[in-house]
Design a protein around this motif. Structure first.
Motif, PDB file in Angstrom:
ATOM      1  N   ARG A   1      45.369  22.495  48.458  1.00  0.00           N
ATOM      2  CA  ARG A   1      46.190  22.758  47.300  1.00  0.00           C
ATOM      3  C   ARG A   1      46.249  24.273  47.163  1.00  0.00           C
TER       4      ARG A   1
ATOM      5  N   LEU B   1      46.720  31.026  46.728  1.00  0.00           N
ATOM      6  CA  LEU B   1      45.398  31.446  46.101  1.00  0.00           C
ATOM      7  C   LEU B   1      44.374  31.940  46.987  1.00  0.00           C
TER       8      LEU B   1
ATOM      9  N   PHE C   1      49.339  26.742  46.767  1.00  0.00           N
ATOM     10  CA  PHE C   1      49.806  27.753  45.574  1.00  0.00           C
ATOM     11  C   PHE C   1      49.532  29.144  46.002  1.00  0.00           C
TER      12      PHE C   1
ATOM     13  N   TYR D   1      40.814  27.873  41.478  1.00  0.00           N
ATOM     14  CA  TYR D   1      41.456  26.935  42.409  1.00  0.00           C
ATOM     15  C   TYR D   1      41.508  25.823  41.644  1.00  0.00           C
ATOM     16  N   GLY D   2      41.419  25.780  40.352  1.00  0.00           N
ATOM     17  CA  GLY D   2      41.850  24.673  39.661  1.00  0.00           C
ATOM     18  C   GLY D   2      40.664  23.573  39.619  1.00  0.00           C
TER      19      GLY D   2
END
Lengths: 485, 109
Positions: free
Chosen positions: B79, B85, B83, B65-66
Motif C-alpha cells: 500500500r 511513499l 501511494f 506509512y499509515g
C-alpha cells in the motif's frame, strides 16, 4: 341501425377497413439498439480483505487526494509553503498551507449511545448547531480551526480532504484566509466520442435521430398509493401507453436505469427489529408485505426487461446490504429474473460506459447524508452533488455517519476519473447542471424519486441534454404531448 | 503482549537475548488467537537476525506509512508503495520469504 345481414356485413367491412387504416398509421416502433454498454463497476466489488478499523480507509483517502490538493494549492496560491506535518506549525507572520481531512465536531450528531438512551428511531432533520467546530487532521495530528466567514462549519462535512491557507494564532487555532478542494478529477483523454452539444432541443424534437437513456428511482412498490403510477410507468416504458410521439420516444430509449428504494419501507419494521411481545404476528405480517413488494417489483422488471435492457441499482430500503459500496442484490430474491440477459444487477455506486460516455452515480444515500449535516439554505441537492465532484469523493461522510466497509489499501469512493454524467437518485426534485472542463462536458443530474414526484428523467446520449418527464393521471398543459393518433 | 515486550526488553551490551521456549510457545498461542499462524512452535531464528526484527518494528511504528493495526505487514508495504511513499526495499525482502508469524505488526496481540 341496419338490421338485415347485408348491411351488417357492409358495416363490418367498413369497420375492418378503418381498423386497418388506423393500424397502418399507428405503426409499431422497433427499439433503438445500442451495443456500446460497458460495465465498469470493478472497484465497488469487495475484492480485498477488509481491515478491522476505519483508520486505513481515511489514510487511503488522504493519500489518494493529497497529490491533487498539492497541485491545486500551488495553482491557487503560488509561493505559499505547504507544511508537511500539522503538529510542527508555530505562530509565524507568513501564511502556510496545511492539507488534511476535515473533522466536524457536532453536538447534535446522532450517536449509538444516545440512541440507546432515547430508544426512538431516527430523527432526520439537519443536525447542525451553533457550537459545531472544525478540525483538520493529517498523519501527524489534529489542528483546531477557527470558525469564520470563509470557514463556516455549517458549510463543510466530516471527511472532506482539503487544503487550507492561513496561520496559527497564539491560542492554538488555525486562522484560515482561503481554502481549496481537490477539484474535478482528471479527464481520461482517450475519449472517442465527442459530445455534440447543440442548442436547446425540446424532448420531442427530432426523435428519429436521437438515442436516450431513461432514469427511474424510488418506485416504492408495496406502497398502496404507488400501485396505479407504477402500472402506468410499466405500460409507458414498454410502449403500450401514450401518444404516438411518446411511444416513439420510448422506442428511442436504449437503456433504462432503475435506482434504489424499489420497495417501500414497512411501517412496522422498527418493531420487528427491536422485538415485541407480539413477535410472531408482526413478523409474519411484515415479512409477507416485504415479499409481496419484492414480487411486484419482480413482475415490473420482468415486463420491462422483455423490451429493453436494464440496470438495477440497490438503494437504502432494499435488501442489498447496508454498507456502502452496496453489493448487487442476491439474484435468489428474484427467481423469475435468473437467466435474463437484459438485466444487470449492479453495485451502488454504479459506474458504466455507454455510447462512449462515462457514467457514475449512486442511489442517493451519499447526498442525503451530506444534507443532514450541512446547512441547506439556498442549496439544492444538485449543488451538493457538484460539490462532491469538486471534493473528488462520492461520499465524504463515510464512514463517519454513513455506513461503509473498512478498506485496507484503497478508498473506492474516491472519484479517480471524471465522468461525463454524474447522477444521484431519489432526490426531492429534479436538478441539473452542465459544466465544461478542458473541452469536455460534465453533466450533473439529480433524478427525482418517482413515488414523490411521478417524474422520470430522459438523457440524450449524444448531446447530454436531460429532461424530466411526468407520468401522472392528470397532465398539465406545460407538457408537449401531441395526441395524434 | 509478547512482541511489545521484546521491543522494550533490557539487554546487556554485547549479548543477544535468548528466546526461551516458554515465551515462544506463548507467542504462538497468542498468534493463533488472532488466527494468523499454524500450530507449529516457532523455532529459534537463525536466518533472520535481531536487526531485521528491529527493522520490522521500526517499519510498524513509522507513521508515514499509515495505520499498522490488523493489516499484514506485506500488504501495508505494498500500500505504501502504491501511494508513492517509498518504503525501504529491505523490509520487502525480509517479508516476502518470511513465515506467517512475522506478517502481523507489533501492535497486534
Amino acid at each position: 341501425m341496419p338490421r338485415n345481414k347485408a348491411s351488417k356485413s357492409k358495416l363490418k367491412g367498413l369497420l375492418q377497413k378503418k381498423v386497418k387504416q388506423l393500424g397502418q398509421e399507428e405503426s409499431s416502433f422497433t427499439r433503438v439498439q445500442d451495443d456500446s454498454y460497458k460495465l465498469c463497476d470493478d472497484e465497488f466489488y469487495l475484492n480485498e480483505p477488509k481491515a478491522i478499523q476505519y483508520a486505513s480507509t481515511y489514510f487511503s483517502r488522504y493519500e489518494l487526494l493529497m497529490p491533487a490538493l498539492k497541485e491545486a494549492s500551488v495553482r491557487k496560491w503560488d509561493g505559499c509553503k505547504i507544511v508537511d506535518e500539522i503538529v510542527s506549525l508555530k505562530p509565524e507572520k507568513s501564511e502556510k498551507v496545511i492539507i488534511g481531512t476535515l473533522f466536524k465536531e457536532m453536538k447534535l450528531k446522532p450517536s449509538v449511545v444516545l440512541d440507546m438512551v432515547v430508544l426512538l428511531g431516527r430523527e432526520s432533520g439537519p443536525f447542525i448547531d451553533e457550537s459545531d467546530s472544525l478540525l483538520l487532521e493529517d498523519i501527524s495530528g489534529r489542528m483546531k480551526i477557527l470558525a469564520s466567514d470563509i470557514m463556516d462549519p455549517s458549510k463543510f462535512v466530516t471527511g472532506t480532504v482539503i487544503a487550507l491557507k492561513g496561520k496559527i494564532n497564539t491560542n492554538g487555532f488555525f486562522e484560515v484566509s482561503d481554502y481549496t478542494l481537490p477539484g474535478v478529477p482528471p479527464i481520461n483523454s482517450l475519449r472517442q466520442e465527442e459530445t455534440k452539444f447543440s442548442e436547446e432541443k425540446t424532448l420531442f424534437s427530432d426523435l428519429e435521430n436521437r438515442k436516450f437513456m431513461a432514469f427511474v428511482s424510488g418506485m416504492e412498490f408495496g406502497n398502496i398509493t404507488q400501485k396505479i403510477p407504477t402500472t402506468m410507468l410499466s405500460q409507458f416504458l414498454s410502449g403500450n401507453y401514450g401518444s404516438k410521439l411518446e411511444r416513439l420516444l420510448n422506442s428511442r430509449v436504449a437503456r433504462i436505469l432503475i435506482a434504489g428504494n424499489h420497495i417501500a419501507e414497512e411501517s412496522d419494521i422498527d418493531e420487528v427489529i427491536k422485538g415485541s411481545f407480539r413477535t410472531h404476528d408482526i413478523n409474519e405480517k411484515v415479512y409477507t408485505n416485504i415479499s409481496g413488494s419484492i414480487e411486484q417489483f419482480e413482475c415490473f422488471v420482468k415486463a420491462i426487461s422483455q423490451v429493453c435492457e436494464l440496470d438495477i441499482i440497490p438503494g437504502d430500503n432494499d435488501i442489498a446490504g447496508a454498507f456502502l459500496p452496496q453489493q448487487p442484490p442476491n439474484v435468489a430474491l428474484f427467481p423469475q429474473l435468473l437467466k435474463n440477459d437484459n438485466i444487470v444487477f449492479s453495485t451502488n455506486p454504479h459506474q458504466f460506459e455507454i455510447n462512449g460516455k462515462k457514467f457514475l452515480g449512486t442511489s442517493g444515500q451519499n447526498i442525503k447524508d451530506i444534507c443532514r449535516f450541512r446547512d441547506m439554505k439556498e442549496k439544492t441537492e444538485c449543488d451538493i452533488l457538484c460539490d462532491t465532484l469538486q471534493m473528488r469523493h462520492i461520499a465524504p461522510t463515510c464512514p463517519d455517519t454513513l455506513r461503509s466497509f473498512p478498506f485496507i489499501s484503497n478508498d473506492p469512493l474516491v472519484i479517480k476519473e471524471c465522468p461525463n454524467v454524474y447522477f444521484s437518485c431519489n432526490a426531492e426534485e429534479f436538478g441539473t447542471k452542465l459544466d465544461k472542463e478542458e473541452s469536455e462536458y460534465i453533466r450533473c443530474v439529480t433524478v427525482p424519486s418517482f413515488s414523490k414526484t411521478s417524474e422520470i428523467v430522459f438523457l440524450d446520449l449524444d448531446s447530454l441534454e436531460v429532461y424530466s418527464y411526468k407520468i401522472a393521471v392528470e397532465r398539465d398543459e406545460n407538457h408537449e404531448v401531441n395526441m395524434d393518433y | 503482549m509478547p512482541k511489545i515486550n521484546n521491543f522494550f526488553k533490557n539487554k546487556k551490551k554485547g549479548t543477544t537475548p535468548k528466546k526461551t521456549k516458554a515465551s515462544a510457545s506463548k507467542a504462538t498461542k497468542q498468534m493463533t488467537l488472532t488466527g494468523s499462524s499454524s500450530k507449529t512452535k516457532r523455532a529459534p531464528k537463525k536466518l533472520f537476525g535481531e536487526d531485521s526484527a528491529q527493522a520490522l518494528i521500526q517499519f510498524d511504528g513509522n507513521q508515514k506509512y499509515g495505520p499498522a493495526v490488523g493489516i499484514p505487514r506485506i500488504v501495508r508495504w505494498e500500500r505504501a508503495k502504491n501511494f508513492n511513499l517509498s518504503p525501504p526495499i529491505d523490509i520487502f525482502n525480509i517479508l516476502k520469504d518470511s513465515s506467517e508469524d512475522l506478517q502481523f505488526s507489533v501492535f497486534d496481540v
